[in-house]
Design an enzyme around this catalytic site. Structure first.
Site, mmCIF file in Angstrom:
data_model
loop_
_atom_site.group_PDB
_atom_site.id
_atom_site.type_symbol
_atom_site.label_atom_id
_atom_site.label_comp_id
_atom_site.label_asym_id
_atom_site.label_seq_id
_atom_site.Cartn_x
_atom_site.Cartn_y
_atom_site.Cartn_z
ATOM 1 N N CYS A 119 44.297 44.033 44.598
ATOM 2 C CA CYS A 119 45.711 43.690 44.380
ATOM 3 C C CYS A 119 46.069 43.754 42.902
ATOM 4 O O CYS A 119 47.161 44.186 42.529
ATOM 5 C CB CYS A 119 45.997 42.277 44.883
ATOM 6 S SG CYS A 119 45.767 42.037 46.638
ATOM 7 N N THR A 120 45.161 43.315 42.063
ATOM 8 C CA THR A 120 45.407 43.332 40.622
ATOM 9 C C THR A 120 45.647 44.755 40.141
ATOM 10 O O THR A 120 46.581 45.019 39.367
ATOM 11 C CB THR A 120 44.212 42.701 39.878
ATOM 12 O OG1 THR A 120 44.072 41.335 40.291
ATOM 13 C CG2 THR A 120 44.416 42.752 38.373
#
Length: 213
Positions: A45-46
């Site tokens: 997600c980062t």
């Protein structure tokens, strides 16, 4: 009930890293991307949010507003954004929804119990100015999305919404497009002055019509 192409995208109100928003008001007359993330402080997600931030200028050029969703709290979002900016060399400027009550996740069927009963899958919706769903993509939690592909699809959607054309496999901006079957070859020749290449009666190409050359 899952959303299908052509369905009206549900409106909602939510708390985000950019303040309280009404989804429809946020979109206005723009196109929109709503995409979910299983949780804050997770590695894939980062990188996804970082890539989206780095491409934000490209989305803006195409009149697209981006909105991310995670079921974690606003406080966690704020800390996570700092990490994203630091590790991905970007500046996250789009809102991230704090969907702690799972309201947005439920409206958009982002929780798939057989994958996880608590976390959202990697769902992505492209929504047109008419507030209808134009594209849905769902990835497993382990696979990061290709945001250059998202941009490519948006270019195709915007082009085909204004002309009687479709885009072939692997099409990229500037390449030839396909005349839709509903337009006869005779009408296509009149409609597309740059020329029509007839490969088969049902397979006809023409240069991208919204370019000067």
């Amino acid at each position: 009930m899952s959303l299908r192409l052509g369905d009206i995208a549900p409106n909602f109100q939510a708390k985000t890293t950019a303040g309280d928003i009404d989804f429809y008001e946020y979109l206005g007359n723009s196109w929109g991307i709503l995409f979910s993330h299983p949780a804050d402080y997770t590695p894939v997600c980062t990188t996804e949010l970082g890539k989206t931030a780095l491409l934000q200028g490209e989305f803006e050029k195409r009149n697209v507003k981006v909105l991310a969703v995670s079921v974690d709290s606003l406080d966690k979002h704020v800390g996570w954004v700092n990490d994203i900016n630091e590790t991905q060399n970007c500046n996250v400027g789009f809102p991230i929804i704090a969907d702690t009550d799972r309201n947005v996740a439920t409206l958009y069927d982002m929780i798939h119990p057989n994958a996880s009963e608590t976390f959202t899958v990697r769902s992505l919706f492209v929504i047109g100015p008419d507030k209808k769903v134009k594209l849905t993509i769902t990835y497993p939690a382990s696979t990061g999305r290709n945001f250059h592909e998202v941009l490519r699809v948006i270019e195709s959607l915007q082009l085909t919404s204004g002309y009687s054309v479709a885009t072939p496999a692997d099409w990229k901006h500037g390449e030839d497009v396909i005349v839709v079957p509903a337009v006869s070859t005779e009408d296509a020749i009149k409609k597309f002055p740059k020329g029509v290449q007839v490969v088969k009666p049902y397979l006809r190409y023409t240069p991208q019509p919204n370019l000067d050359k």
